[in-house]
Design a protein around this motif. Sequence first.
Motif, PDB file in Angstrom:
ATOM      1  N   GLU A   1       7.200   4.100   8.980  1.00  0.00           N
ATOM      2  CA  GLU A   1       6.942   2.799   8.365  1.00  0.00           C
ATOM      3  C   GLU A   1       5.559   2.271   8.739  1.00  0.00           C
ATOM      4  OE1 GLU A   1       8.660   1.255   6.005  1.00  0.00           O
ATOM      5  OE2 GLU A   1       9.837   3.111   6.035  1.00  0.00           O
ATOM      6  N   GLU A   2       5.131   2.524   9.970  1.00  0.00           N
ATOM      7  CA  GLU A   2       3.794   2.085  10.387  1.00  0.00           C
ATOM      8  C   GLU A   2       2.715   2.819   9.600  1.00  0.00           C
ATOM      9  OE1 GLU A   2       2.925   1.596  14.589  1.00  0.00           O
ATOM     10  OE2 GLU A   2       5.069   1.620  15.040  1.00  0.00           O
ATOM     11  N   VAL A   3       2.921   4.112   9.383  1.00  0.00           N
ATOM     12  CA  VAL A   3       1.962   4.881   8.582  1.00  0.00           C
ATOM     13  C   VAL A   3       1.916   4.346   7.157  1.00  0.00           C
ATOM     14  CG1 VAL A   3       1.482   7.145   7.564  1.00  0.00           C
ATOM     15  CG2 VAL A   3       2.162   6.979   9.973  1.00  0.00           C
ATOM     16  N   LEU A   4       3.082   4.126   6.570  1.00  0.00           N
ATOM     17  CA  LEU A   4       3.141   3.630   5.192  1.00  0.00           C
ATOM     18  C   LEU A   4       2.489   2.262   5.059  1.00  0.00           C
ATOM     19  CD1 LEU A   4       6.751   4.680   4.108  1.00  0.00           C
ATOM     20  CD2 LEU A   4       4.585   5.584   3.239  1.00  0.00           C
ATOM     21  N   GLU A   5       2.728   1.409   6.024  1.00  0.00           N
ATOM     22  CA  GLU A   5       2.158   0.065   5.981  1.00  0.00           C
ATOM     23  C   GLU A   5       0.636   0.119   5.993  1.00  0.00           C
ATOM     24  OE1 GLU A   5       1.733  -3.977   5.746  1.00  0.00           O
ATOM     25  OE2 GLU A   5       3.562  -2.782   5.458  1.00  0.00           O
ATOM     26  N   TYR A   6       0.081   0.996   6.828  1.00  0.00           N
ATOM     27  CA  TYR A   6      -1.377   1.077   6.916  1.00  0.00           C
ATOM     28  C   TYR A   6      -1.975   1.783   5.699  1.00  0.00           C
ATOM     29  CZ  TYR A   6      -5.970   1.145   9.001  1.00  0.00           C
ATOM     30  OH  TYR A   6      -7.302   0.914   9.234  1.00  0.00           O
ATOM     31  N   ALA A   7      -1.249   2.746   5.168  1.00  0.00           N
ATOM     32  CA  ALA A   7      -1.775   3.543   4.050  1.00  0.00           C
ATOM     33  C   ALA A   7      -1.644   2.845   2.708  1.00  0.00           C
ATOM     34  CB  ALA A   7      -1.042   4.882   3.994  1.00  0.00           C
ATOM     35  N   ARG A   8      -0.757   1.883   2.622  1.00  0.00           N
ATOM     36  CA  ARG A   8      -0.329   1.332   1.331  1.00  0.00           C
ATOM     37  C   ARG A   8      -1.481   0.885   0.433  1.00  0.00           C
ATOM     38  NH1 ARG A   8       3.685  -1.438   3.115  1.00  0.00           N
ATOM     39  NH2 ARG A   8       5.215   0.152   2.563  1.00  0.00           N
ATOM     40  N   SER A   9      -2.407   0.123   0.944  1.00  0.00           N
ATOM     41  CA  SER A   9      -3.474  -0.429   0.104  1.00  0.00           C
ATOM     42  C   SER A   9      -4.807   0.285   0.302  1.00  0.00           C
ATOM     43  CB  SER A   9      -3.645  -1.926   0.402  1.00  0.00           C
ATOM     44  OG  SER A   9      -3.985  -2.117   1.770  1.00  0.00           O
ATOM     45  N   ARG A  10      -4.758   1.491   0.871  1.00  0.00           N
ATOM     46  CA  ARG A  10      -5.986   2.225   1.169  1.00  0.00           C
ATOM     47  C   ARG A  10      -5.967   3.603   0.519  1.00  0.00           C
ATOM     48  NH1 ARG A  10      -4.561  -0.768   5.745  1.00  0.00           N
ATOM     49  NH2 ARG A  10      -6.249  -2.045   6.619  1.00  0.00           N
ATOM     50  N   LYS A  11      -7.142   4.226   0.486  1.00  0.00           N
ATOM     51  CA  LYS A  11      -7.269   5.586  -0.037  1.00  0.00           C
ATOM     52  C   LYS A  11      -8.140   6.415   0.900  1.00  0.00           C
ATOM     53  CE  LYS A  11      -6.871   4.533  -4.991  1.00  0.00           C
ATOM     54  NZ  LYS A  11      -7.540   4.645  -6.317  1.00  0.00           N
ATOM     55  N   ASN A  12      -7.972   7.716   0.789  1.00  0.00           N
ATOM     56  CA  ASN A  12      -8.838   8.681   1.474  1.00  0.00           C
ATOM     57  C   ASN A  12      -8.858   8.536   2.993  1.00  0.00           C
ATOM     58  OD1 ASN A  12      -9.639   9.789  -1.040  1.00  0.00           O
ATOM     59  ND2 ASN A  12     -11.154   8.163  -1.282  1.00  0.00           N
ATOM     60  N   LEU A  13      -7.716   8.223   3.560  1.00  0.00           N
ATOM     61  CA  LEU A  13      -7.580   8.244   5.012  1.00  0.00           C
ATOM     62  C   LEU A  13      -7.137   9.638   5.437  1.00  0.00           C
ATOM     63  CD1 LEU A  13      -5.560   4.936   5.581  1.00  0.00           C
ATOM     64  CD2 LEU A  13      -8.033   5.244   5.814  1.00  0.00           C
ATOM     65  N   LEU A  14      -7.566  10.055   6.610  1.00  0.00           N
ATOM     66  CA  LEU A  14      -7.047  11.295   7.181  1.00  0.00           C
ATOM     67  C   LEU A  14      -6.171  10.923   8.367  1.00  0.00           C
ATOM     68  CD1 LEU A  14      -8.742  14.694   7.739  1.00  0.00           C
ATOM     69  CD2 LEU A  14      -7.387  13.677   9.576  1.00  0.00           C
ATOM     70  N   PHE A  15      -4.883  11.173   8.228  1.00  0.00           N
ATOM     71  CA  PHE A  15      -3.940  10.922   9.306  1.00  0.00           C
ATOM     72  C   PHE A  15      -3.874  12.170  10.185  1.00  0.00           C
ATOM     73  CE2 PHE A  15      -2.734   7.719   6.258  1.00  0.00           C
ATOM     74  CZ  PHE A  15      -2.357   6.636   7.047  1.00  0.00           C
ATOM     75  N   SER A  16      -4.315  12.026  11.421  1.00  0.00           N
ATOM     76  CA  SER A  16      -4.310  13.121  12.388  1.00  0.00           C
ATOM     77  C   SER A  16      -3.054  12.992  13.246  1.00  0.00           C
ATOM     78  CB  SER A  16      -5.566  13.050  13.267  1.00  0.00           C
ATOM     79  OG  SER A  16      -5.491  13.974  14.332  1.00  0.00           O
TER      80      SER A  16
END
Length: 254
Positions: free
Chosen positions: A178-193
């Motif tokens: 849920e924390e990943v989804l919350e941060y990713a929701r309104s963004r693009k082109n992030l690399l989650f390591s």
Amino acid sequence: MGVRRSLRKWARKRYFLSRISLLDTPMEYYVGKMMNGEVFSFSRYNDGEWNAILDKKGSNIDGHEYFPELGARLRESIHQPLKYIYAFGDKAMTLDGITIARYLKDHGINITWYNCNVFHDTNMKGELYPLIAQLRKMQIVMVGPDHLRGLGEKVFAYQHFIEVPSRNCFLKVDQIKEEVLEYARSRKNLLFSFSASMAAKVLIYELYPLIGDRHWLIDFGSLWDIYVGVKSRGVHSEFDWGPILKKNLGTLSH
């Protein structure tokens, strides 16, 4: 005894490779995809994951237990594979290659596997700089234990840090998701390591349908530990890492 053990390991690996497709794709392939903005996900299955899949008892090298639910969710990830890169580890081959190959065949699992040690092997050779240089140009979100916070000062800057427990992080897997989804929701082109042990495989599998089309989801495992002084693997104590790390960080001439 040592020779006999080595021969058994060799035989298990040979059996596995004679029956299962595995591609030894170089690191440059993945770095090139990042440079070109080609989003992909990469998930590593080594001995710990397979112990959980096969319902073994105990825990992995980092003390993460093989919970029954963990095993069930890992099994789902390979029984119903998604369209990302599934990577297989050498240690799993040498310890359980015959059993795993038979399991895959018996369950009709036809995955093309990739070498899961590609980044780790390149790291040990002092040839990881192209990856690190590329990561320094990207928007990184770290998903890992507290000790990796030091990467921001030593290796590459990260935009956000999602902390996972250093032991049994699977027990928090839904919260982490849920924390990943919350941060990713309104963004693009992030690399989650991801450095989240066996839970990383569950996270990538469940996150991929939701955000895998616009974010990289990369399971780096224990790759970054040595950069913050954590010797989590035997190889970290086998030789002098000083010059190797300098080369990988671009502070020593290649």
